[in-house]
Write an enzyme that holds these catalytic residues in place. Structure first.
Site, PDB file in Angstrom:
ATOM      1  N   ARG A  77       0.794  -1.224   0.000  1.00  0.00           N
ATOM      2  CA  ARG A  77       0.000   0.000   0.000  1.00  0.00           C
ATOM      3  C   ARG A  77       0.823   1.269   0.000  1.00  0.00           C
ATOM      4  O   ARG A  77       0.459   2.260  -0.639  1.00  0.00           O
ATOM      5  CB  ARG A  77      -0.926  -0.003   1.216  1.00  0.00           C
ATOM      6  CG  ARG A  77      -2.008  -1.030   1.057  1.00  0.00           C
ATOM      7  CD  ARG A  77      -2.830  -1.178   2.304  1.00  0.00           C
ATOM      8  NE  ARG A  77      -3.879  -2.159   2.063  1.00  0.00           N
ATOM      9  CZ  ARG A  77      -4.721  -2.574   2.996  1.00  0.00           C
ATOM     10  NH1 ARG A  77      -4.616  -2.106   4.236  1.00  0.00           N
ATOM     11  NH2 ARG A  77      -5.646  -3.458   2.702  1.00  0.00           N
ATOM     12  N   SER A 114      -4.473  -7.010   9.051  1.00  0.00           N
ATOM     13  CA  SER A 114      -4.969  -6.297  10.237  1.00  0.00           C
ATOM     14  C   SER A 114      -5.981  -7.146  10.997  1.00  0.00           C
ATOM     15  O   SER A 114      -5.917  -7.257  12.223  1.00  0.00           O
ATOM     16  CB  SER A 114      -5.582  -4.952   9.866  1.00  0.00           C
ATOM     17  OG  SER A 114      -6.673  -5.122   9.009  1.00  0.00           O
TER      18      SER A 114
END
Lengths: 254, 681
Positions: free
Chosen positions: B321, B447
């Site tokens: 990302r 996550s």
């Protein structure tokens, strides 16, 4: 060029004290929604006629229609404030029409637009809304599930306990113990799961007593307002059959 | 699993633990505590089912290798460490990668409706930073589905009675009590600095409440609201972490803020468009002609610039990302490409995946939840129009500093009370609120995994702590707790008196100002002169916040959101300071932290003595730790545990899996490198 504005007419008050209405004028931003308007109001809490007031209290978290927090009644319809756009193709007030915003009426009011939806979470306890597992330790892979069953369970599992269905339901109010369409639909989901169905009977029992599925008046409002397009009426029909089977033949299964 | 210890304290009270925050990290901690027989009080800002974990879309990583690609936890660990640019301590990452398959199976057993293969097995999709299909998913609302599964299990514990060690039910006591719409106001510490409970404010009545607890966990998420508009829920102000920080808990690696490449711009929020959209084949592009005014769908293929695919031929649209965000930023801001003249965004396109009815149905099954968000909020049909997106603040890699204990395999020793413990004895942290698993950049779909694994580590750790610690909070004299409650009540009452002409500021406007500067100066590209200005601005806002009116003088007994916001705003300014100062100090490029002067491709690098140096392991392979003082944050640095994977250059231009596997277990070399990491800055 004069700035385009939109007017919000908001029902306000604390707990069961008397309500008042206040109107606020807010500059219209691109992609504005009801929450972004409420955010603007608290930066300048002045009513349309120039009176300084307190910022409006409201409930919100994700702002992308997945947490279920911000349900309010907008122009008479229960929906999420975050996904209620002001202008654009789905806008409710593209020309600055007045928007009416009220708290949901079926729950105790905390303040302004904030209500206490504990009753819905209590219903999830009553239906025993969980798949009973032996523990969180490693026990290998779960049961196999067909893609088509998964598709149905996923659709049902998107219920975010937002309250739209019960707000629109004529049979759900503080005089009735009805648990509401969402809870019945979730029974269908847990009872479909390969290990969840091992406790299917208990869950059916939980909606066959007072306040259960028999209290549904089949007004069919719920399915029209569900923001996640959950087939609530279909679920109630399926559970109607299941509970009927259990009522007629349950004693044979014991 | 921790040994059973007494359920009741000496004076006969039920000894409870406290978990603040009811997202995935908090709820998994609760489940582990309950399984160890320990009753829990959950304190949450919102009904736990509405926690921010519901916003996670794409999925959860686990190297189950159900696609037969040769994936393994060792590769998952390696890629996570590489993705984090070697800033993560490696043993916790190892523990997490090894536990991942078991976690996905557990969730499956709990009834998460994961997408399936035709044979009825779990389906897996691709995500950034890997070439394997490693991500289990439930449509495009995986976080919501995982949250609901844990929420359901915890609800079951709400109905179960507490039993004493002999199995006798204690009347009126349930395993879990939930206190929802409660906000953490303070920690209660005894004379030895041990955390013995918390003060939380009931937001419905504004009254302060004392909670005693034999072990307290903060699982209160990240602090995206410091940047105002982000992909985070509006509740993510980091307030609880800031409360702990003010009480002496160290905050680590705050400067590492993940900017997600793809979000929908909006006035109130930047709504996430999941990485899974690219994982399923979505392509990022801009019109080659910078002045092209045609709608995206009308631009022919050869006039589209697929800049990620051209620049990263191996990983294409699925680079990590931080890299994707920087490339989009560079393409739009520096090179002047955009969707339409004056519209600062790039296209994320799935329309080619929906060309027939059946392919559209398949796409809807996998991505419906997120495409629906685009349709609702942007007002365009993403099945036929390329989506217009831009990067947005998304995740805090940093968080409260926590310790860990390794076993003989350099994995985490589950059940050791050092794990997940902050530097304040008795206080634990888990989930996005900690700093443990992601280093300088988090890989997509790690996550949800780190939150759940965090809970699996934290629960047993708290159980052991409860056993090891001297005496129970429930046997202490009420003095300590009464005083803390009185102090919190007085502080709150003082806020209500902030009215009149001397209080001319509006805290919500101060928030806007902070957010604007943080977004401009402390996200994708950072420059030291701007960061210096930002630190000054934060100081100025802190002074101005003291002049902020309460806006609502409604007395205690009723809900008062603006008064509570003053506490949250103070916390956001504290954390903003830690983020900005940490970023200013760190003179290198690592993961999400990037200064153009250290990039050899940039003109700025030419005039700087250390210009173009990139990542600087000699000086900066270390964890930033901030400690609160009345004069501002004080920093120190801790070496990173690199005992498992040797740091190497982070390159995504070629396929690197084979190299990844090859370096595992290179112990001799690792030790040498570790010594390097200990070198002073």
């Amino acid at each position: 060029m004069a700035e385009k504005t939109v007017t919000l007419r908001i029902k306000r008050g604390v707990a069961d004290e008397a309500s008042t209405w206040e109107e606020f004028s807010v500059a219209l931003q691109p992609n504005a929604n009801v929450i972004s308007c409420l955010m603007d109001i608290r930066k300048n809490p002045v009513t349309k006629d120039g009176k300084t007031t307190t910022p409006v209290a409201w409930d919100a978290a994700c702002l992308e229609e997945v947490c279920g927090s911000c349900t309010v009644v907008i122009n008479g319809r229960a929906r999420q404030a975050c996904s209620t756009m002001i202008a654009g193709p789905h806008g409710i007030a593209p020309n600055g029409e007045t928007i009416t915003v009220e708290p949901m009426s079926k729950f105790p009011r905390v303040r302004d637009l904030v209500v206490d939806r504990s009753r819905m979470f209590d219903a999830l306890k009553r239906i025993r809304g969980w798949v009973q597992i032996d523990g969180s330790h490693e026990l290998g892979a779960g049961p196999r599930v067909s893609a088509s069953d998964q598709e149905i369970m996923y659709t049902l599992s998107r219920c975010m306990t937002c309250g739209c269905c019960v707000e629109s339901c004529p049979n759900y109010n503080d005089h009735s113990p009805f648990i509401g369409p969402f809870a019945i639909s979730l029974v269908r989901m847990y009872n479909m799961h390969p290990s969840g169905k091992m406790q299917a009977g208990e869950r059916l029992d939980s909606i066959m007593s007072d306040g259960g599925i028999a209290d549904c008046g089949k007004a069919q409002n719920c399915v029209k307002v569900c923001p996640k397009e959950i087939p609530l009426i279909e679920s109630i029909a399926v559970m109607g059959r299941e509970t009927l089977k259990r009522a007629l033949f349950g004693w044979l299964l014991k | 699993m921790a040994a059973k210890v007494s359920v009741k304290s000496k004076n006969g009270s039920v000894r409870r633990a406290i978990v603040v925050g009811g997202g995935l990290g908090g709820l998994m901690t609760v489940i582990k505590l309950c399984e160890a027989g320990i009753p829990v009080d959950i304190i949450s800002l919102v009904p736990v089912k509405r926690s921010h974990s519901v916003c996670a879309q794409g999925g959860i990583n686990a190297s189950v290798n159900l696609k037969g690609e040769g994936d393994s936890p060792a590769i998952h660990m390696e890629e996570t460490i590489l993705g984090g640019d070697f800033l993560a301590n490696q043993p916790p990452v190892k523990g997490m990668a090894e536990a991942a398959p078991g976690i996905v199976y557990m969730l499956d057993r709990m009834g998460v409706p994961f997408n399936r293969t035709p044979e009825g097995n779990l389906d897996f999709r691709r995500f950034g930073g890997t070439l394997f299909h490693r991500t289990a998913f439930s449509g495009a609302t995986t976080g919501q589905q995982l949250m609901y599964a844990l929420d359901e299990q915890v609800r079951r514990y709400e109905t179960l009675d507490v039993q004493d060690e002999r199995g006798v039910t204690i009347p009126g006591e349930k395993m879990v009590r939930k206190f929802e719409f409660f906000d953490l106001a303070d920690l209660i510490m005894d004379d030895n600095g041990v955390v013995r409970g918390v003060i939380a404010q009931d937001l419905k009545t504004s009254k302060m409440h004392v909670f005693r607890g034999d072990a307290v966990c903060l699982a209160t998420g990240g602090a995206g609201m410091v940047f105002g508009r982000s992909t985070n829920s509006v509740i993510n102000t980091g307030s609880a972490s800031a409360v702990a920080y003010r009480r002496g808990a160290m905050f680590a690696n705050a400067e590492f803020i993940q900017v997600h490449p793809t979000a929908i711009p909006g006035p109130d929020k930047l709504r996430l468009i999941s990485e899974s959209v690219r994982g399923e084949g979505g392509r990022v592009w801009v019109p080659r002609d910078r002045k092209d005014k045609r709608a995206g769908r009308d631009i022919p293929e050869k006039e589209r610039y697929y800049f990620l695919e051209e620049r990263y031929p191996a990983y294409k649209n699925l680079v990590p990302r931080d890299i994707a965000s920087r490339e989009i930023f560079r393409t739009v801001v520096h090179e002047g490409y955009q969707c339409l003249p004056g519209v600062r965004s790039v296209y994320l396109d799935v329309s080619h995946l929906a060309s027939t009815e059946s392919s559209k149905h398949a796409l809807k099954n996998k991505l419906g939840g997120v495409l629906e968000i685009y349709e609702k909020f942007a007002g365009e049909d993403p099945y036929t129009n390329p989506m217009q997106i831009f990067p947005a603040v998304h995740y805090s890699m940093g968080g409260l500093w926590v310790d860990f204990e390794t076993d003989s395999h350099n994995s985490l020793k589950i059940g050791a009370s050092r794990n997940a413990s902050t530097n304040l004895p008795g206080l634990f942290a888990t989930g996005e609120a900690d700093y443990q698993y992601h280093g300088a950049n988090r890989l997509g779909a790690n996550s949800l995994l780190s939150c759940i694994y965090g809970g699996m580590v934290t629960g047993p750790s708290m159980a052991t702590w409860r056993e090891e610690t001297n005496g129970s909070a429930f046997d202490l004299s009420s003095d300590l707790f009464d005083k803390a409650e009185k102090r919190a009540t007085e502080e709150y009452t003082a806020l209500l008196a902030r009215t009149g002409s001397e209080y001319s500021e509006n805290a919500f406007k101060i928030h806007d100002e902070l957010a604007e500067d943080m977004l401009l100066k402390c996200t994708v590209e950072r420059k030291n002169d701007e960061l210096t200005g930002l630190v000054q601005k934060i100081d100025e806002l802190k002074v101005r916040l003291k002049k902020a009116a309460v806006l609502d003088t409604t007395p205690t007994g009723k809900m008062n959101q603006p008064a509570v916001f003053l506490r949250h705003m103070r916390g956001m300014l504290d954390l903003a300071e830690v983020i900005a100062k940490g970023a200013l100090a760190r003179d290198e490029n690592r993961g999400a932290h990037y200064k153009p002067v250290f990039d050899s491709d940039r003109d700025e690098a030419k005039d700087h003595p250390e210009g173009g140096k990139g990542r600087d392991d000699k000086n900066w392979l270390k964890t930033t730790r901030a400690t609160f003082t009345e004069d501002g944050a004080k920093f120190d640095y801790e070496p990173v545990d690199i005992s498992l994977v040797v740091p190497r250059a982070r390159v995504y231009k070629q396929k690197s899996m084979a190299a990844a596997v090859g370096s595992i277990g290179a112990t001799t070399e690792t030790t040498e490198k570790k010594d390097d990491a200990h070198a002073p800055a």
